[in-house]
Each structure stands twice: as structure tokens, then as C-alpha cells.
Design a protein around this motif. Structure first.
Motif, PDB file in Angstrom:
ATOM      1  N   PHE A 196     -23.086  -9.915 -14.767  1.00 48.32           N
ATOM      2  CA  PHE A 196     -22.895  -8.543 -14.302  1.00 48.32           C
ATOM      3  C   PHE A 196     -23.150  -7.556 -15.438  1.00 48.32           C
ATOM      4  O   PHE A 196     -23.863  -6.573 -15.269  1.00 48.32           O
ATOM      5  CB  PHE A 196     -21.488  -8.366 -13.752  1.00 48.32           C
ATOM      6  CG  PHE A 196     -21.185  -6.950 -13.353  1.00 48.32           C
ATOM      7  CD1 PHE A 196     -21.583  -6.469 -12.127  1.00 48.32           C
ATOM      8  CD2 PHE A 196     -20.532  -6.088 -14.227  1.00 48.32           C
ATOM      9  CE1 PHE A 196     -21.327  -5.159 -11.766  1.00 48.32           C
ATOM     10  CE2 PHE A 196     -20.273  -4.777 -13.876  1.00 48.32           C
ATOM     11  CZ  PHE A 196     -20.668  -4.318 -12.641  1.00 48.32           C
ATOM     12  N   PHE A 197     -22.552  -7.837 -16.596  1.00 49.35           N
ATOM     13  CA  PHE A 197     -22.714  -6.899 -17.705  1.00 49.35           C
ATOM     14  C   PHE A 197     -24.160  -6.850 -18.168  1.00 49.35           C
ATOM     15  O   PHE A 197     -24.672  -5.780 -18.502  1.00 49.35           O
ATOM     16  CB  PHE A 197     -21.777  -7.261 -18.858  1.00 49.35           C
ATOM     17  CG  PHE A 197     -20.392  -6.720 -18.661  1.00 49.35           C
ATOM     18  CD1 PHE A 197     -20.130  -5.363 -18.804  1.00 49.35           C
ATOM     19  CD2 PHE A 197     -19.349  -7.555 -18.290  1.00 49.35           C
ATOM     20  CE1 PHE A 197     -18.865  -4.856 -18.589  1.00 49.35           C
ATOM     21  CE2 PHE A 197     -18.073  -7.053 -18.085  1.00 49.35           C
ATOM     22  CZ  PHE A 197     -17.830  -5.697 -18.231  1.00 49.35           C
ATOM     23  N   PHE A 204     -26.806  -7.327 -16.299  1.00 48.85           N
ATOM     24  CA  PHE A 204     -27.558  -6.540 -15.319  1.00 48.85           C
ATOM     25  C   PHE A 204     -27.264  -5.057 -15.477  1.00 48.85           C
ATOM     26  O   PHE A 204     -28.180  -4.237 -15.542  1.00 48.85           O
ATOM     27  CB  PHE A 204     -27.208  -6.995 -13.898  1.00 48.85           C
ATOM     28  CG  PHE A 204     -27.826  -6.137 -12.834  1.00 48.85           C
ATOM     29  CD1 PHE A 204     -29.164  -6.293 -12.508  1.00 48.85           C
ATOM     30  CD2 PHE A 204     -27.088  -5.162 -12.192  1.00 48.85           C
ATOM     31  CE1 PHE A 204     -29.746  -5.491 -11.549  1.00 48.85           C
ATOM     32  CE2 PHE A 204     -27.660  -4.354 -11.233  1.00 48.85           C
ATOM     33  CZ  PHE A 204     -28.997  -4.521 -10.916  1.00 48.85           C
ATOM     34  N   ALA A 205     -25.959  -4.714 -15.528  1.00 50.69           N
ATOM     35  CA  ALA A 205     -25.584  -3.301 -15.618  1.00 50.69           C
ATOM     36  C   ALA A 205     -26.157  -2.682 -16.882  1.00 50.69           C
ATOM     37  O   ALA A 205     -26.614  -1.536 -16.873  1.00 50.69           O
ATOM     38  CB  ALA A 205     -24.067  -3.155 -15.592  1.00 50.69           C
ATOM     39  N   LEU A 223     -28.912  -3.680 -18.637  1.00 55.65           N
ATOM     40  CA  LEU A 223     -30.373  -3.589 -18.638  1.00 55.65           C
ATOM     41  C   LEU A 223     -30.912  -2.596 -17.614  1.00 55.65           C
ATOM     42  O   LEU A 223     -31.902  -1.922 -17.854  1.00 55.65           O
ATOM     43  CB  LEU A 223     -30.992  -4.964 -18.366  1.00 55.65           C
ATOM     44  CG  LEU A 223     -31.110  -5.895 -19.559  1.00 55.65           C
ATOM     45  CD1 LEU A 223     -31.655  -7.232 -19.124  1.00 55.65           C
ATOM     46  CD2 LEU A 223     -32.016  -5.281 -20.621  1.00 55.65           C
ATOM     47  N   PHE A 224     -30.272  -2.509 -16.440  1.00 59.96           N
ATOM     48  CA  PHE A 224     -30.895  -1.733 -15.366  1.00 59.96           C
ATOM     49  C   PHE A 224     -30.116  -0.500 -14.942  1.00 59.96           C
ATOM     50  O   PHE A 224     -30.447   0.145 -13.971  1.00 59.96           O
ATOM     51  CB  PHE A 224     -31.167  -2.646 -14.170  1.00 59.96           C
ATOM     52  CG  PHE A 224     -32.161  -3.703 -14.508  1.00 59.96           C
ATOM     53  CD1 PHE A 224     -33.506  -3.397 -14.602  1.00 59.96           C
ATOM     54  CD2 PHE A 224     -31.750  -4.982 -14.818  1.00 59.96           C
ATOM     55  CE1 PHE A 224     -34.437  -4.352 -14.963  1.00 59.96           C
ATOM     56  CE2 PHE A 224     -32.671  -5.952 -15.176  1.00 59.96           C
ATOM     57  CZ  PHE A 224     -34.024  -5.629 -15.256  1.00 59.96           C
ATOM     58  N   LEU A 225     -29.051  -0.200 -15.683  1.00 55.51           N
ATOM     59  CA  LEU A 225     -28.305   1.012 -15.365  1.00 55.51           C
ATOM     60  C   LEU A 225     -28.016   1.802 -16.642  1.00 55.51           C
ATOM     61  O   LEU A 225     -28.393   2.967 -16.762  1.00 55.51           O
ATOM     62  CB  LEU A 225     -27.001   0.632 -14.644  1.00 55.51           C
ATOM     63  CG  LEU A 225     -26.079   1.758 -14.237  1.00 55.51           C
ATOM     64  CD1 LEU A 225     -26.799   2.720 -13.319  1.00 55.51           C
ATOM     65  CD2 LEU A 225     -24.866   1.193 -13.537  1.00 55.51           C
ATOM     66  N   ILE A 226     -27.398   1.140 -17.609  1.00 55.76           N
ATOM     67  CA  ILE A 226     -26.942   1.874 -18.789  1.00 55.76           C
ATOM     68  C   ILE A 226     -28.083   2.117 -19.767  1.00 55.76           C
ATOM     69  O   ILE A 226     -28.297   3.245 -20.220  1.00 55.76           O
ATOM     70  CB  ILE A 226     -25.777   1.119 -19.445  1.00 55.76           C
ATOM     71  CG1 ILE A 226     -24.584   1.128 -18.480  1.00 55.76           C
ATOM     72  CG2 ILE A 226     -25.383   1.750 -20.765  1.00 55.76           C
ATOM     73  CD1 ILE A 226     -23.511   0.150 -18.803  1.00 55.76           C
ATOM     74  N   LEU A 227     -28.852   1.042 -20.049  1.00 47.40           N
ATOM     75  CA  LEU A 227     -29.946   1.203 -21.011  1.00 47.40           C
ATOM     76  C   LEU A 227     -30.977   2.252 -20.561  1.00 47.40           C
ATOM     77  O   LEU A 227     -31.362   3.101 -21.368  1.00 47.40           O
ATOM     78  CB  LEU A 227     -30.611  -0.160 -21.269  1.00 47.40           C
ATOM     79  CG  LEU A 227     -31.495  -0.240 -22.512  1.00 47.40           C
ATOM     80  CD1 LEU A 227     -30.693   0.063 -23.760  1.00 47.40           C
ATOM     81  CD2 LEU A 227     -32.134  -1.615 -22.638  1.00 47.40           C
ATOM     82  N   PRO A 228     -31.433   2.237 -19.290  1.00 48.09           N
ATOM     83  CA  PRO A 228     -32.384   3.286 -18.877  1.00 48.09           C
ATOM     84  C   PRO A 228     -31.830   4.686 -19.058  1.00 48.09           C
ATOM     85  O   PRO A 228     -32.539   5.578 -19.524  1.00 48.09           O
ATOM     86  CB  PRO A 228     -32.622   2.981 -17.394  1.00 48.09           C
ATOM     87  CG  PRO A 228     -32.286   1.552 -17.239  1.00 48.09           C
ATOM     88  CD  PRO A 228     -31.214   1.258 -18.220  1.00 48.09           C
ATOM     89  N   ALA A 229     -30.542   4.865 -18.712  1.00 47.63           N
ATOM     90  CA  ALA A 229     -29.951   6.198 -18.860  1.00 47.63           C
ATOM     91  C   ALA A 229     -29.852   6.570 -20.334  1.00 47.63           C
ATOM     92  O   ALA A 229     -30.176   7.697 -20.727  1.00 47.63           O
ATOM     93  CB  ALA A 229     -28.582   6.236 -18.198  1.00 47.63           C
TER      94      ALA A 229
END
Lengths: 289, 259
Positions: free
Chosen positions: A21-22, A24-25, A27-33
Motif C-alpha cells: 500500500f505504501f 503504491f501510494a 509512487l502514484f499519489l505522493i511522488l507525482p504531487a
């Protein structure tokens, strides 16, 4: 045989369960932002700079943000007012019980009916050749255009957004209205309060965090919406998310750094609005358990 | 008071009823003078419609599968072993509601382009996977909440211990004990995910994938009556998804009463 140290063994294994989960979150939520936020402060050569953010201060971009903020503000205000009136009518207004549950079910559906099809529904209704537009013109001689109404403008956007703002308000505020205890009203009446006094001095102060919080949520909700606006007015409508959309598709602003700054500005605004919502919701839950 | 309430209710309902009425009427009036289903026939006959619709349906199914595989074990593990992580995970799952989808996909395009450490946008399959991750992100707040609420209604610790003492491994526990018990919650999350993915426009358009959302936009820009018919179809699909959620939730209540 020596037993492995239980603390040492358990710690990393325990974390293994949440690792996917961490990952995924991150790579595809926190890092892009994060990448966008960092990009907003980075010059092409990689050094730190404020030029990108300062570059937002052009007429087009200022206007885009301003129109976006105005549209979000008015659609949130109107959405809150209409939604509150309807929720209050159902909870206190003495409407038959049979009205309540269909309204909530319908609100659940309507708040999920956004995006491109929503724009089509409004074009077919109050667009230039829409049903209501034509009906008003032929039956009453009212030409909406002559009154300055144009669906493909920020006013049209506000009206269209109401379709999901009002049901969202109903969904969130109905439980809060249910939480107003009958005893409070009775206590106020025993102490001699009139209806308006009860609302002004008891009910509204208790509801205030919920109301303001929901307003913030509705504001953020319409600020980030792209699809409906894009389908309604196309790429020429000058609001922040559409400007960003065009920027990503092909460099209309001429500088990639400016795109980052534009997106960063959107995160700041929706982030602030959501922070207000989360904070106020926590406060209101104290009373409305 | 009651008159006022009725007035507020009826005037407010106009916000919903008029556009729905308008789009339905418009979608039926392609042929001059009479109501007909011509616009629907034209939409359904369009091979682009079928292709993009199927693409989005398949993407939605993959997203649901991925979301279940990601969310169920995590929510289970947090409830069982790491309750101290709950606020953190809850905060993360709320983030997609805070950061606009367009910003997230902008980050994807810059992070995972052909010259990056994970060049997902370099190939069609890679872009499809990236889009699926994007959809999973958008659905995360709803999926996580649904599963977490489902887990609250069962005794996770006892079920796990019982299964373990009978010799079950983690895979068996998750797949044959926990998942069936929270199936209703997972299904309601799944239908919501389906509705979100089917209508999603921004991510698919910016990643250049032939999904249903961008197709809708193109039809809207080029045709008159077909968009209204598509809007009616889309609204019907949203209704169907929400009705299915209601149905499975009610189904669960019945089994509980019967027990």
C-alpha cells in the motif's frame, strides 16, 4: 538452536503487510504531487527559483484563477443554500416521510453524475437550442441570451455545477441536521425563545462548523473539476484547470516551469479548502454525535 | 412552515428535474416532429462507441481487481496488527480528494515518461497500467472507506486466530475467510469504482487512451442529438451502479437478521 530475537524479527515482518500500500501510494499519489511542487520551484538547470511562481502573475493566469475562484465560490454558496433549504425542509419541514429516503438516494446518484455527460444534459436544456431556452422564447418571448445568460460562460458553469453541488450538500448536511437534538429546541422554548431566536442562538452556532466546512468542500470540489467545463465550453474557457489541461497537451504557456507553478497553485487552493473542511468537521462532530 | 418546506423542496428539485427532463426530451427529438430513438440507434451503431465503452469496462474491471488486492489486505492488516497506522492511512486515502486528478496525471506524465526510471508511458501496455493506477488512486478514498467499514462489522482477530489454529496460511485467511466476510462492502466499493472509471475524462484524455470519457467529449463537440442520448445512457449507468450498491447492502442486512 538459538531463537532469533523476537523484536527484531517481528518489526520488519509486521511492516511487510502494509508495504504494498505504501509503495503504491508513494509512487502514484505522493511522488507525482511532490514532483509538481518541487518542479514549481526549480529552474531548467535544476537550481532553486521563484521565477515560475512569480511567472503566474500575468493577466491571463490571474484572470483564469480569478474566474475559477469566482465560479467555485458562487457554485458553493448556491449549492449550500439550496441544499440546506431542501435538507431542512425534509428534516424539520413536516414533509411526508416518503420524501426523505428517495431524496437521499437520488442525491447519491446525482452527486456521482458529473463530468462530460452532465455538460450534455445542460446543453440540451438551457443551451442555445435547449428545451427550456426554446420554450421560454416561443411561449413567453423571453430570450435568455438578451438577458445576458450564456451557458458557455462562467455563469453557465455555476448553474451546471449546481447539479452535483446541491446533492453533495444534502448528503453531508442531513446527518448534521438530524443531530440537532429535540431537547435543545424544547429547552430554548421553555426559556422563552422564539423560533428565530432558537435558530440564531442555538441551532446555527452548532451547525456553523458543518456549514462552513461543507462550503469549503464544495469549493474544492468545483475548483478541481475539468471534464464538465471542458465539454461545456471547450479549451477556450479561461479557468485554471482548463489552462493547465491545455498546458499539458501542448505548451501554450511557453514554459514548462509555469505549468508546474499553475498545478502547484491549484494544490494550494484545494488543499487549503480541504484542510478547512477536515478541521471544521472534527469540531462539529463534538456536538452532533 | 409546511408550505415553505414544500416550496423549498419543489424549487430545489427543479435543479435536478429540469436538466434530466431536458436531456431526455432532446435525445428523443432527432427526427423532426415526432419522438424517436434515432439518436440512440445512431450512438449504438457507432463502432467507436462500442470500442471505447469496452475499453473503459475492461479498465474498470482491472482497476477493481487491483483495488481489492491492494486495499483488502492493507485494511485487514491495519485492523489486526497496526491500529496505530490508521490515521496515517486514512489521511493518505483522502489525498486523492484533495489533489485534483489533473495535477496527479500531470505528475505521472512528467515522472514516468520515456526518459525516466520507470518509463511507463513508453508503451501502450505501460500507459494502460499507468492509467489503471491512476483510476485506482481516484477510487482509493471510496474503496478504502467501504472495506474498512465492512471490516468493522466482523471480529478480525478471532477469525484470524481460529483460521490459524486450523492451519491456514495468510493467503487462505485473506481469500477464504476475510474476503467472503466483507464481500458486500467490497462490492459496493467496486460499483462506485466502476461508475468513476466509466465516466473519467481527464486522465484518459491526457494519457491519450481511447476511453469512454474522451469519446463522449469528441461526440459532444461534433454532434447535436447523440450527446443527449449518451448523457441519458451515462445517467442510467450511474443509477444502475448506485442501485446495485443499495441492493447488495440490503442483501447483507437480510442475512444478518436471518442469523
Amino acid at each position: 538452536m538459538s531463537q532469533p530475537n523476537p523484536v527484531l524479527r517481528r518489526l520488519p515482518l509486521r511492516w511487510l503487510g502494509v508495504a504494498p500500500f505504501f509503495a503504491f501510494a508513494f509512487l502514484f499519489l505522493i511522488l507525482p504531487a511532490l514532483y509538481i511542487v518541487v518542479g514549481a520551484f526549480r529552474a531548467p538547470d535544476g537550481s532553486l527559483t521563484f521565477d515560475n511562481v512569480l511567472g503566474l502573475n500575468t493577466r491571463t493566469i490571474r484572470n483564469a484563477y480569478w474566474v475559477s475562484i469566482r465560479v467555485s465560490f458562487w457554485s458553493a454558496i448556491l449549492g449550500c443554500s439550496i441544499g440546506f433549504a431542501m435538507a431542512a425542509a425534509v428534516v424539520f419541514g413536516g414533509l411526508p416521510k416518503a420524501v426523505r429516503s428517495p431524496l437521499l438516494t437520488f442525491s447519491g446518484v446525482a452527486s456521482n453524475f458529473a463530468g462530460v455527460p452532465l455538460a450534455f444534459a445542460f446543453i440540451a436544456t438551457i443551451g442555445p437550442a435547449g428545451l427550456i431556452t426554446l420554450w421560454l422564447r416561443t411561449e413567453f418571448g423571453i430570450n435568455l441570451r438578451a438577458y445576458g445568460f450564456n451557458l458557455f460562460s462562467s455563469t453557465g458553469l455555476i448553474v451546471t455545477y449546481l447539479f452535483f453541488q446541491v446533492p453533495l450538500m444534502i448528503l453531508i448536511i442531513t446527518p448534521a441536521l438530524d443531530g440537532l437534538k429535540r431537547e435543545w429546541r424544547e429547552a430554548a422554548e421553555v426559556l422563552g425563545a422564539t423560533g428565530p431566536q432558537y435558530w440564531r442562538m442555538v441551532a446555527l452556532p452548532i451547525l456553523f462548523p458543518s456549514l462552513l466546512g461543507t462550503f469549503a468542500l464544495l469549493f474544492a470540489n468545483s475548483f478541481g473539476a475539468v471534464a464538465t467545463a471542458f465539454a461545456l465550453a471547450g479549451p477556450q474557457l479561461n479557468i485554471a484547470p482548463i489552462l493547465l489541461f491545455s498546458q499539458i497537451r501542448g505548451d501554450v504557456l511557453g514554459s514548462p516551469g509555469l505549468g508546474y507553478a499553475l498545478a502547484f497553485g491549484m494544490i494550494v487552493i484545494t488543499g487549503a479548502a480541504n484542510a478547512i473542511y477536515i478541521w471544521l468537521r472534527a469540531r462539529s462532530e463534538r456536538w452532533l454525535k | 412552515m409546511r408550505t415553505l418546506a414544500w416550496a423549498a423542496f419543489i424549487l430545489g428539485s427543479m435543479v435536478f428535474i429540469l436538466p434530466l427532463f431536458g436531456m431526455t426530451e432532446f435525445s428523443l427529438s432527432m427526427r423532426r416532429g415526432v419522438y424517436s430513438l434515432d439518436a440512440y440507434a445512431s450512438v449504438l451503431a457507432d463502432p467507436q462507441f462500442r470500442a471505447t465503452f469496452m475499453y473503459s469496462v475492461v479498465m474498470a474491471l482491472f482497476t477493481i481487481a487491483f483495488g481489492v488486492l491492494l486495499v483488502v489486505p492493507t485494511a485487514y492488516w491495519v485492523r489486526l496488527r497496526m491500529p496505530e497506522l490508521r490515521p496515517v492511512i486514512e489521511f493518505i486515502t483522502l489525498l486523492p480528494l484533495v489533489i485534483p486528478a489533473i495535477v496527479i496525471v500531470f505528475g505521472y506524465i512528467r515522472l514516468y515518461n520515456t526518459s525516466s526510471f520507470l518509463p511507463l508511458t513508453g508503451s501502450t501496455t505501460g500507459t494502460n497500467i499507468l492509467l489503471m493506477f491512476g483510476y485506482a488512486t481516484l477510487a482509493l478514498p471510496y474503496m478504502y472507506r467501504a472495506v474498512d467499514t465492512g471490516l468493522r462489522t466482523i471480529d478480525v482477530a478471532t477469525l484470524t486466530e481460529a483460521a490459524q489454529s486450523l492451519g491456514a496460511g495468510w493467503g487462505t485467511i485473506l481469500g477464504r475467510i476475510i474476503l467472503p466476510n466483507v464481500l458486500v462492502a467490497v462490492l459496493s466499493g467496486a460499483f462506485l469504482t466502476f461508475a468513476i472509471v466509466l465516466g473519467e475524462f481527464t486522465m484518459a484524455a491526457l494519457l491519450n487512451r481511447p476511453a469512454f470519457g474522451p469519446y463522449l467529449q469528441i461526440v459532444g463537440a461534433n454532434k447535436a442529438y447523440e450527446p443527449a442520448a449518451l448523457a441519458v445512457i451515462a445517467f442510467g449507468l450511474t443509477w444502475a451502479c448506485m442501485a446495485l450498491i443499495q441492493l447488495v447492502t440490503r442483501f447483507q442486512k437480510h442475512t444478518r437478521v436471518a442469523r
